[in-house]
Design a protein around this motif. Structure first.
Motif, PDB file in Angstrom:
ATOM      1  N   GLY A  34       0.867  -1.166  -0.037  1.00 42.06           N
ATOM      2  CA  GLY A  34       0.100  -0.120   0.144  1.00 42.06           C
ATOM      3  C   GLY A  34       0.744   1.257  -0.047  1.00 42.06           C
ATOM      4  N   THR A  35       2.315   1.148  -0.404  1.00 39.15           N
ATOM      5  CA  THR A  35       3.207   2.332  -0.322  1.00 39.15           C
ATOM      6  C   THR A  35       2.575   3.309  -1.337  1.00 39.15           C
ATOM      7  OG1 THR A  35       4.810   0.969   0.100  1.00 39.15           O
ATOM      8  CG2 THR A  35       5.313   3.192  -0.740  1.00 39.15           C
ATOM      9  N   PRO A  36       2.399   4.525  -0.909  1.00 40.52           N
ATOM     10  CA  PRO A  36       1.928   5.655  -2.016  1.00 40.52           C
ATOM     11  C   PRO A  36       3.020   6.176  -2.757  1.00 40.52           C
ATOM     12  CG  PRO A  36       1.397   6.416   0.394  1.00 40.52           C
ATOM     13  CD  PRO A  36       2.360   5.313   0.432  1.00 40.52           C
ATOM     14  N   GLU A  37       2.406   5.987  -4.224  1.00 33.20           N
ATOM     15  CA  GLU A  37       3.255   6.515  -5.112  1.00 33.20           C
ATOM     16  C   GLU A  37       2.478   7.469  -6.153  1.00 33.20           C
ATOM     17  OE1 GLU A  37       4.356   2.616  -6.859  1.00 33.20           O
ATOM     18  OE2 GLU A  37       2.891   2.932  -8.487  1.00 33.20           O
ATOM     19  N   GLN A  38       3.053   8.020  -7.251  1.00 33.43           N
ATOM     20  CA  GLN A  38       2.272   8.754  -8.088  1.00 33.43           C
ATOM     21  C   GLN A  38       1.355   9.834  -7.675  1.00 33.43           C
ATOM     22  OE1 GLN A  38       0.195   6.215 -11.226  1.00 33.43           O
ATOM     23  NE2 GLN A  38       1.050   4.513  -9.983  1.00 33.43           N
ATOM     24  N   ILE A  39       2.157  10.666  -6.525  1.00 34.42           N
ATOM     25  CA  ILE A  39       1.362  11.431  -5.615  1.00 34.42           C
ATOM     26  C   ILE A  39       1.252  12.772  -6.305  1.00 34.42           C
ATOM     27  CG2 ILE A  39       1.243  12.527  -3.387  1.00 34.42           C
ATOM     28  CD1 ILE A  39       3.283  10.020  -2.738  1.00 34.42           C
ATOM     29  N   HIS A  40       0.117  13.295  -6.457  1.00 33.72           N
ATOM     30  CA  HIS A  40      -0.044  14.488  -7.044  1.00 33.72           C
ATOM     31  C   HIS A  40      -1.241  15.251  -6.528  1.00 33.72           C
ATOM     32  CE1 HIS A  40      -3.571  13.215  -9.806  1.00 33.72           C
ATOM     33  NE2 HIS A  40      -3.063  11.786  -9.426  1.00 33.72           N
ATOM     34  N   LEU A  41      -1.178  16.589  -6.609  1.00 34.99           N
ATOM     35  CA  LEU A  41      -2.246  17.559  -6.108  1.00 34.99           C
ATOM     36  C   LEU A  41      -3.077  18.086  -7.250  1.00 34.99           C
ATOM     37  CD1 LEU A  41      -0.033  19.806  -3.711  1.00 34.99           C
ATOM     38  CD2 LEU A  41      -1.347  17.689  -3.129  1.00 34.99           C
ATOM     39  N   THR A  42      -4.476  18.302  -7.068  1.00 32.42           N
ATOM     40  CA  THR A  42      -4.976  19.160  -8.004  1.00 32.42           C
ATOM     41  C   THR A  42      -5.850  20.282  -7.007  1.00 32.42           C
ATOM     42  OG1 THR A  42      -7.018  17.688  -7.725  1.00 32.42           O
ATOM     43  CG2 THR A  42      -5.612  17.501  -9.583  1.00 32.42           C
ATOM     44  N   ALA A 106       2.393  21.575   4.953  1.00 30.72           N
ATOM     45  CA  ALA A 106       3.001  20.373   4.845  1.00 30.72           C
ATOM     46  C   ALA A 106       2.150  19.314   4.771  1.00 30.72           C
ATOM     47  CB  ALA A 106       4.383  20.204   5.857  1.00 30.72           C
ATOM     48  N   TYR A 107       2.323  18.216   4.352  1.00 27.16           N
ATOM     49  CA  TYR A 107       1.286  17.041   4.366  1.00 27.16           C
ATOM     50  C   TYR A 107       2.291  15.606   4.465  1.00 27.16           C
ATOM     51  CZ  TYR A 107       1.457  16.376  -0.609  1.00 27.16           C
ATOM     52  OH  TYR A 107       1.752  15.994  -1.875  1.00 27.16           O
ATOM     53  N   ALA A 108       1.603  14.673   4.819  1.00 30.70           N
ATOM     54  CA  ALA A 108       2.319  13.261   4.460  1.00 30.70           C
ATOM     55  C   ALA A 108       1.342  12.396   4.074  1.00 30.70           C
ATOM     56  CB  ALA A 108       2.764  12.911   5.729  1.00 30.70           C
ATOM     57  N   VAL A 109       1.635  11.305   3.164  1.00 25.27           N
ATOM     58  CA  VAL A 109       0.624  10.402   2.801  1.00 25.27           C
ATOM     59  C   VAL A 109       1.128   8.911   3.104  1.00 25.27           C
ATOM     60  CG1 VAL A 109      -0.422   9.798   0.609  1.00 25.27           C
ATOM     61  CG2 VAL A 109       0.499  11.841   0.410  1.00 25.27           C
ATOM     62  N   THR A 110       0.174   8.290   3.698  1.00 22.92           N
ATOM     63  CA  THR A 110       0.435   6.844   4.246  1.00 22.92           C
ATOM     64  C   THR A 110      -0.705   5.921   4.281  1.00 22.92           C
ATOM     65  OG1 THR A 110       1.870   5.773   5.803  1.00 22.92           O
ATOM     66  CG2 THR A 110       0.147   7.279   6.624  1.00 22.92           C
ATOM     67  N   ALA A 111      -0.426   4.664   4.592  1.00 21.51           N
ATOM     68  CA  ALA A 111      -1.398   3.646   4.688  1.00 21.51           C
ATOM     69  C   ALA A 111      -0.780   2.748   5.855  1.00 21.51           C
ATOM     70  CB  ALA A 111      -1.702   2.913   3.461  1.00 21.51           C
ATOM     71  N   ASP A 112      -1.567   1.799   6.355  1.00 19.66           N
ATOM     72  CA  ASP A 112      -1.270   0.787   7.250  1.00 19.66           C
ATOM     73  C   ASP A 112      -0.077  -0.035   6.565  1.00 19.66           C
ATOM     74  OD1 ASP A 112      -2.720   1.884   9.254  1.00 19.66           O
ATOM     75  OD2 ASP A 112      -4.107   0.373   9.265  1.00 19.66           O
ATOM     76  N   ASN A 113      -0.354  -0.465   5.329  1.00 18.87           N
ATOM     77  CA  ASN A 113       0.760  -1.070   4.786  1.00 18.87           C
ATOM     78  C   ASN A 113       1.682  -0.290   3.622  1.00 18.87           C
ATOM     79  OD1 ASN A 113      -1.461  -0.805   3.013  1.00 18.87           O
ATOM     80  ND2 ASN A 113      -1.428  -2.582   1.865  1.00 18.87           N
ATOM     81  N   ASP A 114       1.832   0.775   4.214  1.00 16.69           N
ATOM     82  CA  ASP A 114       3.156   1.501   3.483  1.00 16.69           C
ATOM     83  C   ASP A 114       4.336   1.048   3.820  1.00 16.69           C
ATOM     84  OD1 ASP A 114       4.797   3.653   2.836  1.00 16.69           O
ATOM     85  OD2 ASP A 114       3.671   5.106   3.780  1.00 16.69           O
ATOM     86  N   ARG A 115       5.034   0.799   3.030  1.00 17.29           N
ATOM     87  CA  ARG A 115       6.583   0.109   3.327  1.00 17.29           C
ATOM     88  C   ARG A 115       7.383   1.364   3.952  1.00 17.29           C
ATOM     89  NH1 ARG A 115       9.006   0.089  -1.454  1.00 17.29           N
ATOM     90  NH2 ARG A 115       7.375  -0.046  -2.928  1.00 17.29           N
TER      91      ARG A 115
END
Ligand SMILES: [Fe+2]
Length: 557
Positions: A34-42, A106-115
């Motif tokens: 569940g590692t976040p990738e391709q992170i982008h804002l709109t 500032a922000y962070a993106v994560t999940a329980d199954n984030d490496r």
């Protein structure tokens, strides 16, 4: 991108299915990841108070979320299954609202199954200012990816993203043909992944606002083929039932930005296409039948007029609003392009939308599609009977945009006419910086130098170029534009390189005589063309962007 007759067909036919399949397996490897990738804002509906954080993960994420200050914002999943490979793409969207205007967060993106749970991805962004504020934005289209395993991808794509960062804009407009996944049909999710991870370098730190191009149309991915795009982007609401995400508008300071999907109105058939001789065979698990050679996914008219009706409402409201100075439109395909090796102009846009741009005094139109840089004089109204059919020479009405001046003064009052820019100069491997010239009539280009320079000529699609059989068995092509016109609206064309980035500095004007202005500077990447069309010199991707030209738009308040 359509490199002349059959160009996209050739590209589609030569995509390497074996290489694609290997990448596809790699992409699916981490099904519990569940590692976040391709992170982008709109931007959200109100860019002064909110953004949307979007991302994907290799596998299904558990409790995907954004942390911002003390707040934890759960993300909504929006997965889709690619209709050709059968691969499921896990995408997530978190709406971050209630922010202060013109502030940095500032922000962070994560999940329980984030490496990277211990140190999740983090970045900062800035919200939009309110009122008549100055700000900077940038634009190009036709970006592709830096992974040259994919058709149309090229290393300049990475430098283009870095160029955006180097100018530190408030946001970036990405005007269509994002990654060309539909030219790599058996590996679409992997192409999108390389695109998303490349532009994360900038798009995680400032909104990148996209529009749909012909290469966002994918077989078996929804009614218009937009499932992949729509799963990855959360865009401001247009409140037109059934058409969310296809077109939208947003306000920053005194500028109304309007983003359109010209796939709905163009005559040109340049979307997903099976050229042959082989059929396109979806993975067996999809249950989708093979797509036979000669099949294209042509979606002209898909909204049944709903988009144009929305556009008129939006422009009318914008021009009635005294707090709006400028109206800037982005779309992918072009009303005014004179590329000779690319697509050219399209009568569909001229018929459907240019009259509205005239009526509501749209100041600036930003397009992609042709991989070059071209600027028009301010145009208003149309010259009739200025076109000629390529096949017969017969006169055809191309509704040629009428320049209100042909003096290239560098300062243009856009209350008198709309300036069109072609900015398909992002990062593909196919620059199209060769332009049409009417050598036959030799009539002088107005403002051209030396006097007597042959006129500029543009190709124009005035009807649909649906696939036709070629001389090779089971191979089909789509014709180039069917008409030409003397492009008296064309003011400036970059013949040095097909790569660049446009930077826009909005000055709301100050004091009682303060006149609103937008300073536009186009920077180009000299030497980036794989082969320079004029000199034949071989080039390579380059991080060096230098100034090509600057001009200023003004309008009385
Ligand atoms: Fe395009």
């Amino acid at each position: 991108m359509l490199a002349g007759a059959g160009g996209t067909g050739l590209l589609a036919a030569t995509a390497s299915p074996a290489k694609a399949a290997i990448r596809a397996r790699r992409g699916r490897a981490g099904s519990n990841d569940g590692t976040p990738e391709q992170i982008h804002l709109t931007w959200s509906e109100n860019p002064a108070t909110g953004v949307v954080v979007s991302w994907a993960s290799p596998g299904q994420a558990r409790r995907p979320r954004v942390r911002i200050g003390e707040r934890v914002i759960p993300a909504a999943p929006r997965p889709y299954t690619d209709g050709i490979s059968g691969e499921t793409v896990w995408s997530y969207h978190a709406r971050v609202g209630g922010l202060r205007p013109g502030a940095t967060y500032a922000y962070a993106v994560t999940a329980d199954n984030d490496r990277n749970t211990a140190d999740p991805f983090s970045a900062t962004f800035r919200t939009a200012p309110t009122g008549r504020a100055s700000f900077r934005f940038t634009s190009f289209g036709d970006l592709a990816t830096p992974n040259t395993a994919w058709v149309l991808s090229y290393g300049q794509s990475a430098y283009a993203v870095e160029a955006v960062e180097s100018f530190q804009p408030l946001f970036h407009l990405l005007n269509g043909d994002l990654c060309y996944a539909n030219l790599n049909p058996t590996a679409q999710p992997e192409v999108w992944r390389d695109f998303g991870n490349n532009n994360q370098t900038s798009a995680a730190s400032r909104p990148w606002m996209p529009c749909l191009g012909n290469h966002e149309v994918e077989f078996y991915n929804g009614p218009q083929g937009f499932a992949s795009y729509l799963a990855r982007y959360t865009l401001p609401e247009n409140r037109v039932p059934g058409f969310a995400g296809r077109w939208y508008s947003f306000r920053i300071g005194s500028v109304l930005f309007v983003s359109l999907d010209a796939d709905d109105v163009v005559y040109q058939d340049a979307a997903a296409f099976v050229a042959g001789p082989a059929a396109l065979v979806p993975a067996s698990g999809t249950g989708h039948p093979e797509i036979k050679p000669g099949t294209s996914f042509y979606i002209r008219g898909y909204s049944g007029g709903a988009q144009t009706a929305w556009l008129e409402r939006t422009l009318a409201a914008g021009r009635q609003d005294e707090t709006v100075d400028w109206i800037i439109v982005q779309m992918h395909q072009c009303a005014a392009s004179s590329s000779s090796t690319g697509n050219g102009s399209d009568l569909g846009i001229r018929q459907e939308w240019l009259p509205l741009f005239d009526r509501y005094q749209v100041d600036l139109v930003l397009c992609g599609h042709d991989h070059d840089y071209e600027r028009s004089f301010p145009v208003r109204g149309a010259d009739t009977g200025a076109g000629h059919e390529v096949a017969t020479g017969a006169v055809v009405n191309t509704l040629r945009p009428h320049p209100v001046t042909t003096s290239d003064s560098g300062i243009f009052d856009t209350s008198h006419g709309t300036v069109h820019l072609i900015l398909g100069c992002g990062g593909t491997d196919a620059p199209l910086d060769e332009y049409g010239t009417d050598t036959a009539d030799g009539s002088p280009f107005p403002g051209g130098s030396p006097p007597g320079t042959p006129s500029r000529q543009a190709k124009v699609f005035t009807r649909a170029d649906r696939p036709v059989p070629s001389s090779a068995p089971d191979v089909f092509t789509r014709a180039a534009a069917d008409a030409v016109e003397d492009a008296i609206w064309s003011a400036k064309r970059d013949t040095v390189t097909g790569y660049g980035i446009a930077v826009f500095d909005v000055d709301p004007g100050s004091g009682s005589n303060g006149q609103p202005s937008i300073k536009v500077t186009h920077y180009h990447a000299v030497g980036a063309d794989p082969v320079n069309p004029a000199s034949g010199a071989k080039g390579a991707p380059t991080p060096d962007y230098t100034e090509f030209e600057t001009f200023t738009l003004v309008r009385p308040r």
